[in-house]
Write a protein that holds these residues in place. Structure first.
Motif, PDB file in Angstrom:
ATOM      1  N   ASP A 131       0.777  -1.272   0.146  1.00 49.87           N
ATOM      2  CA  ASP A 131       0.067   0.053   0.187  1.00 49.87           C
ATOM      3  C   ASP A 131       0.846   1.275  -0.139  1.00 49.87           C
ATOM      4  O   ASP A 131       0.337   2.288  -0.331  1.00 49.87           O
ATOM      5  CB  ASP A 131      -0.951  -0.043   1.157  1.00 49.87           C
ATOM      6  CG  ASP A 131      -1.913  -0.985   0.974  1.00 49.87           C
ATOM      7  OD1 ASP A 131      -3.016  -0.817   0.287  1.00 49.87           O
ATOM      8  OD2 ASP A 131      -1.897  -2.263   1.739  1.00 49.87           O
ATOM      9  N   LYS A 249      -3.261  -4.327   1.144  1.00 50.63           N
ATOM     10  CA  LYS A 249      -4.702  -4.358   1.939  1.00 50.63           C
ATOM     11  C   LYS A 249      -5.863  -3.693   1.226  1.00 50.63           C
ATOM     12  O   LYS A 249      -7.085  -4.317   1.374  1.00 50.63           O
ATOM     13  CB  LYS A 249      -4.476  -3.550   3.300  1.00 50.63           C
ATOM     14  CG  LYS A 249      -3.930  -4.264   4.370  1.00 50.63           C
ATOM     15  CD  LYS A 249      -3.435  -3.642   5.567  1.00 50.63           C
ATOM     16  CE  LYS A 249      -2.564  -4.257   6.705  1.00 50.63           C
ATOM     17  NZ  LYS A 249      -2.749  -3.502   8.029  1.00 50.63           N
ATOM     18  N   SER A 250      -5.427  -2.654   0.464  1.00 54.56           N
ATOM     19  CA  SER A 250      -6.777  -2.091  -0.265  1.00 54.56           C
ATOM     20  C   SER A 250      -7.519  -2.933  -1.208  1.00 54.56           C
ATOM     21  O   SER A 250      -8.605  -2.570  -1.767  1.00 54.56           O
ATOM     22  CB  SER A 250      -6.025  -0.723  -0.823  1.00 54.56           C
ATOM     23  OG  SER A 250      -4.917  -0.834  -1.905  1.00 54.56           O
ATOM     24  N   VAL A 252      -7.038  -6.768  -1.171  1.00 58.58           N
ATOM     25  CA  VAL A 252      -7.522  -8.103  -0.492  1.00 58.58           C
ATOM     26  C   VAL A 252      -7.628  -8.155   0.839  1.00 58.58           C
ATOM     27  O   VAL A 252      -8.334  -9.241   1.363  1.00 58.58           O
ATOM     28  CB  VAL A 252      -6.137  -9.100  -0.968  1.00 58.58           C
ATOM     29  CG1 VAL A 252      -5.584  -9.327  -2.308  1.00 58.58           C
ATOM     30  CG2 VAL A 252      -5.035  -8.529   0.112  1.00 58.58           C
ATOM     31  N   GLY A 253      -7.915  -6.945   1.362  1.00 56.58           N
ATOM     32  CA  GLY A 253      -8.310  -6.840   2.917  1.00 56.58           C
ATOM     33  C   GLY A 253      -7.245  -7.085   4.032  1.00 56.58           C
ATOM     34  O   GLY A 253      -6.102  -7.008   3.753  1.00 56.58           O
ATOM     35  N   PRO A 254      -7.530  -7.138   5.064  1.00 52.80           N
ATOM     36  CA  PRO A 254      -6.877  -7.054   6.268  1.00 52.80           C
ATOM     37  C   PRO A 254      -5.946  -8.149   6.415  1.00 52.80           C
ATOM     38  O   PRO A 254      -4.925  -7.938   7.276  1.00 52.80           O
ATOM     39  CB  PRO A 254      -7.974  -7.021   7.561  1.00 52.80           C
ATOM     40  CG  PRO A 254      -9.050  -7.581   7.015  1.00 52.80           C
ATOM     41  CD  PRO A 254      -9.195  -7.114   5.635  1.00 52.80           C
ATOM     42  N   HIS A 255      -5.938  -9.164   5.649  1.00 47.04           N
ATOM     43  CA  HIS A 255      -5.326 -10.364   5.746  1.00 47.04           C
ATOM     44  C   HIS A 255      -4.068 -10.301   4.855  1.00 47.04           C
ATOM     45  O   HIS A 255      -3.430 -11.482   4.383  1.00 47.04           O
ATOM     46  CB  HIS A 255      -5.957 -11.725   5.776  1.00 47.04           C
ATOM     47  CG  HIS A 255      -6.985 -11.727   6.790  1.00 47.04           C
ATOM     48  ND1 HIS A 255      -6.747 -12.001   8.225  1.00 47.04           N
ATOM     49  CD2 HIS A 255      -8.305 -11.751   6.992  1.00 47.04           C
ATOM     50  CE1 HIS A 255      -7.781 -12.262   8.970  1.00 47.04           C
ATOM     51  NE2 HIS A 255      -8.788 -11.896   8.233  1.00 47.04           N
ATOM     52  N   ALA A 256      -4.019  -9.248   4.043  1.00 45.30           N
ATOM     53  CA  ALA A 256      -2.926  -8.995   3.010  1.00 45.30           C
ATOM     54  C   ALA A 256      -1.587  -9.471   3.788  1.00 45.30           C
ATOM     55  O   ALA A 256      -1.358  -9.211   4.933  1.00 45.30           O
ATOM     56  CB  ALA A 256      -2.955  -7.869   2.456  1.00 45.30           C
TER      57      ALA A 256
END
Length: 485
Positions: A131, A249-250, A252-256
């Motif tokens: 990110d 994260k932007s 695939v989300g918080p588990h990137a």
């Protein structure tokens, strides 16, 4: 004549197979004994060859012989770097004032191991995962006026990979010189491979060590693990991060997945180019002239720090990073922090870690709690007891998988880049790392590692022994293959 030959082969083929087995076995065993510097590797290969002479010799010929002999940078090209990077300020003095006194000896070691000069005048910015790193890299590509060189182990054909491909196409269309080099093995991580799209857009893009079947037999066990982006002669990016959307994260989300990358402005950028240019020439036979790619540029922004690149590869730079790590551990006085996704040190490196811990140095080692490579994780678990019993502290981070390769010593010296602490990375792969003599950067990286420790559970001997016997056996069996994982 043909009938006679066929009759002869039908009657005597067992004897011919036996003869070939003896000849190949003897030749292979002699070659392994004469050319393997590591006695354990020599014994292993001689054993394989003698126990299975024909198959073992063929396996040794394919995967056991180091045929990489190309020079990473010639003396003439080294002089060109010095001539064309006029703003470089070689740091000939003591590194103590900018880091700590004990690192003066380490600097002497790295002068001999790296063969790149230690330069002052570098502005280095830490970038947190995709990110931060990918937008900065894309902006640099879109802002390029003269040249772009990009090298990556993995360059996925996904959403972020397509953004890079489009930015490279725009640069190519406005007349910027562009070269892209992707490892032949890493290119297969996504389908269709992004190199097809790059070539369709007219961008000079090549695979590192390949052939018609996807493998150049002579180099089937060698991979380029380097991650380099070089822009306009004065800016570069390097670190541990490949080009794939799983680090954002932007997207695939918080588990990137997490990683650490670095933006470099100043003379160090020319060293990034030199590493790339040599790999490009090795892969394509095209020589990129440093005087065309590294032009006179203004000084880098403040603050400026002394740093240099360290190349390791299975040629004359074999074990370069291994030597640097041993030197750093030998001069450590207070605290060593290591973060590695794949922690499989050899006995020499484990001995250095344990010796530092027994001298009273705090040694913290952070590994992922959830690894993206299951086999590597099992092999790691099989030998953690050896460093824990030596006095090191091992932490399994419970946060999302972190791919960073970071080392700090005494909050004053740092070593970062693409190298993992495993046999493949330290001896077989083409890697690129950076040593930094700067307290502020070391403290920033130390805080980053400490933040991972705060989200970790400590690995104990009791916890390792509490694993089921079948799991411990599985781990040890996989560990036996760790040099080739």
């Amino acid at each position: 004549m043909v009938d006679l030959l066929w009759a002869f082969l039908q009657q005597y083929w067992p004897h011919l197979i036996a003869l070939l087995s003896v000849v190949f076995g003897v030749v292979g065993a002699v070659h392994a004994a004469m050319h393997k510097d590591d006695v354990r590797a020599a014994i292993a290969w001689v054993g394989v060859i003698l126990l299975s002479p024909l198959f073992g010799a063929l396996l040794y010929a394919a995967a056991g012989i180091n045929r990489i002999r190309h020079d990473q940078i010639s003396g003439q090209r080294s002089r060109l770097i010095k001539d064309y990077v006029h703003h470089a300020r070689p740091l000939f003095g003591d590194v103590g004032p900018v880091s700590a006194p004990q690192f003066a000896a380490l600097r002497i070691l790295c002068d001999k191991v790296s063969r790149f000069p230690l330069h002052d005048g570098n502005h280095i910015t830490l970038l947190d995962s995709g990110d931060e790193a990918y937008p900065a890299m894309l902006a640099a590509i879109d802002g390029a006026h003269h040249c772009i060189a990009l090298q990556s182990y993995i360059f996925d054909h996904d959403r972020i990979g397509l953004q890079f491909a489009q930015a490279l196409r725009r640069a190519h269309e406005r007349g910027v010189q562009v070269r892209v080099l992707i490892d032949a093995i890493g290119s297969k991580y996504s389908h269709p491979p992004i190199i097809d799209l790059l070539r369709h857009d007219g961008i000079p893009a090549e695979l590192f060590i390949t052939s018609l079947l996807g493998l150049r037999t002579a180099y089937a066990n060698m991979r380029s693990h380097r991650k380099v982006l070089f822009i306009d002669g004065h800016m570069g990016f390097m670190g541990g991060m490949n080009i794939r959307e799983s680090f954002m994260k932007s997207l695939v989300g918080p588990h990137a997945s997490q990683d650490t990358h670095f933006r470099i402005e100043g003379p160090l950028a020319a060293q990034l180019f030199a590493a790339f240019a040599n790999d490009w020439e090795f892969s394509t036979r095209e020589r990129l002239r440093i005087e065309d790619w590294c032009r006179i540029v203004p000084l880098a922004p403040e603050p400026q720090v002394p740093a240099r690149c360290v190349r390791s590869s299975p040629d004359r730079f074999i074990a370069a990073t291994h030597n640097v790590l041993l030197g750093a551990l030998s001069v450590a006085q207070h605290h060593v922090r290591i973060q590695s996704p794949y922690f499989l040190p050899d006995q020499t490196l484990m001995g250095a870690l344990n010796t530092a811990a027994r001298r009273g140095v705090t040694v913290d080692i952070v590994i992922p709690g959830h690894n993206n490579l299951r086999l590597i994780n099992w092999a790691m678990m099989a030998q953690l007891d050896q460093v824990i019993e030596g006095g090191c502290r091992v932490w399994r981070c419970l946060a999302p998988f972190n791919h960073s390769k970071l080392l700090t010593v005494d909050d004053a010296w740092s070593y970062v880049g693409s190298s993992n602490l495993d046999p493949r990375s330290l001896r077989l792969n083409f890697e690129l790392d950076m040593e930094i003599y700067d307290r502020a950067m070391a403290q920033q990286l130390a805080a980053r590692i400490d933040a991972q420790i705060a989200q970790s559970e400590r690995v104990t001997i009791e916890a390792l022994q509490a694993q089921p016997y079948w799991a411990r056996l599985r781990n040890r069996v996989i560990w036996l293959a760790s040099p080739y994982l």
